[in-house]
Motif scaffolding. Structure first.
Motif, PDB file in Angstrom:
ATOM      1  N   PHE A  98     125.805 -67.643  16.035  1.00  0.00           N
ATOM      2  CA  PHE A  98     126.394 -66.357  15.567  1.00  0.00           C
ATOM      3  C   PHE A  98     125.426 -65.117  15.505  1.00  0.00           C
ATOM      4  N   LYS A  99     124.069 -65.428  15.751  1.00  0.00           N
ATOM      5  CA  LYS A  99     123.210 -64.233  15.611  1.00  0.00           C
ATOM      6  C   LYS A  99     123.141 -63.726  16.953  1.00  0.00           C
ATOM      7  N   GLN A 100     123.227 -64.498  17.871  1.00  0.00           N
ATOM      8  CA  GLN A 100     123.346 -63.958  19.390  1.00  0.00           C
ATOM      9  C   GLN A 100     124.725 -63.205  19.660  1.00  0.00           C
ATOM     10  N   LEU A 101     125.972 -63.599  19.062  1.00  0.00           N
ATOM     11  CA  LEU A 101     127.135 -63.156  19.115  1.00  0.00           C
ATOM     12  C   LEU A 101     126.965 -61.763  18.467  1.00  0.00           C
ATOM     13  N   ALA A 102     126.375 -61.899  17.172  1.00  0.00           N
ATOM     14  CA  ALA A 102     126.548 -60.591  16.475  1.00  0.00           C
ATOM     15  C   ALA A 102     125.471 -59.515  17.354  1.00  0.00           C
ATOM     16  N   ALA A 103     124.361 -59.871  17.788  1.00  0.00           N
ATOM     17  CA  ALA A 103     123.824 -59.024  18.526  1.00  0.00           C
ATOM     18  C   ALA A 103     124.317 -58.158  19.785  1.00  0.00           C
ATOM     19  N   TRP A 104     125.265 -59.285  20.324  1.00  0.00           N
ATOM     20  CA  TRP A 104     125.956 -58.984  21.629  1.00  0.00           C
ATOM     21  C   TRP A 104     127.012 -57.873  21.100  1.00  0.00           C
ATOM     22  N   LEU A 105     127.760 -58.148  20.160  1.00  0.00           N
ATOM     23  CA  LEU A 105     128.725 -57.113  19.499  1.00  0.00           C
ATOM     24  C   LEU A 105     128.151 -55.865  18.854  1.00  0.00           C
ATOM     25  N   ASP A 106     126.954 -55.918  18.235  1.00  0.00           N
ATOM     26  CA  ASP A 106     126.331 -54.723  18.078  1.00  0.00           C
ATOM     27  C   ASP A 106     126.162 -53.741  19.275  1.00  0.00           C
ATOM     28  N   GLY A 107     125.386 -54.422  20.269  1.00  0.00           N
ATOM     29  CA  GLY A 107     125.420 -53.934  21.720  1.00  0.00           C
ATOM     30  C   GLY A 107     126.390 -53.289  22.307  1.00  0.00           C
ATOM     31  N   ALA A 108     127.683 -54.045  22.259  1.00  0.00           N
ATOM     32  CA  ALA A 108     128.789 -53.540  22.733  1.00  0.00           C
ATOM     33  C   ALA A 108     129.384 -52.191  21.988  1.00  0.00           C
ATOM     34  N   GLU A 109     129.333 -52.291  20.670  1.00  0.00           N
ATOM     35  CA  GLU A 109     129.776 -51.387  19.895  1.00  0.00           C
ATOM     36  C   GLU A 109     129.019 -50.081  20.185  1.00  0.00           C
ATOM     37  N   GLU A 110     127.852 -50.341  20.278  1.00  0.00           N
ATOM     38  CA  GLU A 110     126.957 -49.140  20.610  1.00  0.00           C
ATOM     39  C   GLU A 110     127.182 -48.340  21.910  1.00  0.00           C
ATOM     40  N   SER A 111     127.564 -49.292  22.865  1.00  0.00           N
ATOM     41  CA  SER A 111     127.837 -48.757  24.344  1.00  0.00           C
ATOM     42  C   SER A 111     129.191 -48.086  24.089  1.00  0.00           C
ATOM     43  N   SER A 112     130.150 -48.720  23.341  1.00  0.00           N
ATOM     44  CA  SER A 112     131.415 -48.175  23.284  1.00  0.00           C
ATOM     45  C   SER A 112     131.244 -46.621  22.618  1.00  0.00           C
ATOM     46  N   ALA A 113     130.489 -46.564  21.575  1.00  0.00           N
ATOM     47  CA  ALA A 113     130.098 -45.287  20.742  1.00  0.00           C
ATOM     48  C   ALA A 113     129.655 -44.491  21.731  1.00  0.00           C
ATOM     49  N   ARG A 114     128.779 -44.661  22.554  1.00  0.00           N
ATOM     50  CA  ARG A 114     128.048 -43.810  23.498  1.00  0.00           C
ATOM     51  C   ARG A 114     129.184 -43.200  24.455  1.00  0.00           C
ATOM     52  N   ALA A 115     130.081 -44.192  25.008  1.00  0.00           N
ATOM     53  CA  ALA A 115     130.952 -43.717  26.101  1.00  0.00           C
ATOM     54  C   ALA A 115     131.980 -42.924  25.430  1.00  0.00           C
ATOM     55  N   ASN A 116     132.422 -43.197  24.051  1.00  0.00           N
ATOM     56  CA  ASN A 116     133.267 -42.143  23.583  1.00  0.00           C
ATOM     57  C   ASN A 116     132.820 -40.940  23.090  1.00  0.00           C
ATOM     58  N   GLN A 117     131.587 -40.704  22.962  1.00  0.00           N
ATOM     59  CA  GLN A 117     131.151 -39.320  22.355  1.00  0.00           C
ATOM     60  C   GLN A 117     131.304 -38.281  23.452  1.00  0.00           C
ATOM     61  N   ALA A 118     131.816 -37.418  22.683  1.00  0.00           N
ATOM     62  CA  ALA A 118     132.180 -35.835  23.707  1.00  0.00           C
ATOM     63  C   ALA A 118     130.898 -35.048  23.695  1.00  0.00           C
ATOM     64  N   GLU A 119     130.703 -34.516  24.782  1.00  0.00           N
ATOM     65  CA  GLU A 119     129.604 -33.694  24.860  1.00  0.00           C
ATOM     66  C   GLU A 119     129.931 -32.431  24.064  1.00  0.00           C
ATOM     67  N   PRO A 120     128.757 -31.944  23.524  1.00  0.00           N
ATOM     68  CA  PRO A 120     128.911 -30.614  22.756  1.00  0.00           C
ATOM     69  C   PRO A 120     129.468 -29.647  23.879  1.00  0.00           C
ATOM     70  N   ALA A 121     130.272 -28.845  22.965  1.00  0.00           N
ATOM     71  CA  ALA A 121     130.957 -27.639  23.785  1.00  0.00           C
ATOM     72  C   ALA A 121     129.749 -26.641  23.748  1.00  0.00           C
TER      73      ALA A 121
END
Length: 128
Positions: A98-121
């Protein structure tokens, strides 16, 4: 149908649209001990396993005979030709704790958050 308290049971169900990681079917092995039904007393072991198939899963494919894509049981997947290979995302073997799974989930969440961030106007001339 009576409940027999002196017997062990495994409860499971086939999931039609399973969770996949890196294209590989995954399930969670969670260890639970029920010590009493009245009153209900349950213990859950904190570190279970994420178990993977060793061939990529394709929901559109009706080849239920491909055990290595459909089943996550380690005692079956250890015979796969790809068991020891470095597979996309999951690496070699067919299990994470579960520690490896949690690390992967944290990385996937960070990648998703970066992809969803809008560039500053861009600042307008009025704001300058």
């Amino acid at each position: 149908s009576e409940l027999h308290y002196d017997q062990q049971f495994v409860i499971q169900r086939y999931v039609e649209r399973p969770l996949t990681i890196g294209g590989y079917k995954v399930d969670l092995r969670v260890y639970v001990l029920v010590t009493s039904l009245h009153p209900l007393s349950i213990y859950i072991y904190r570190d279970g396993l994420a178990r993977f198939g060793t061939e990529k899963y394709d929901n559109a494919c009706n080849d239920i005979g491909n055990l290595y894509a459909h089943l996550t049981n380690s005692s079956i997947n250890k015979f796969s030709n790809t068991y020891s290979d470095e597979k996309d995302v999951i690496g070699s073997g067919a299990k994470w704790d579960f520690k490896q799974l949690a690390a992967w989930l944290d990385g996937a969440e960070e990648s998703s958050a970066r992809a969803n961030q809008a560039e500053p106007a861009a600042a307008s001339s009025e704001q300058l």
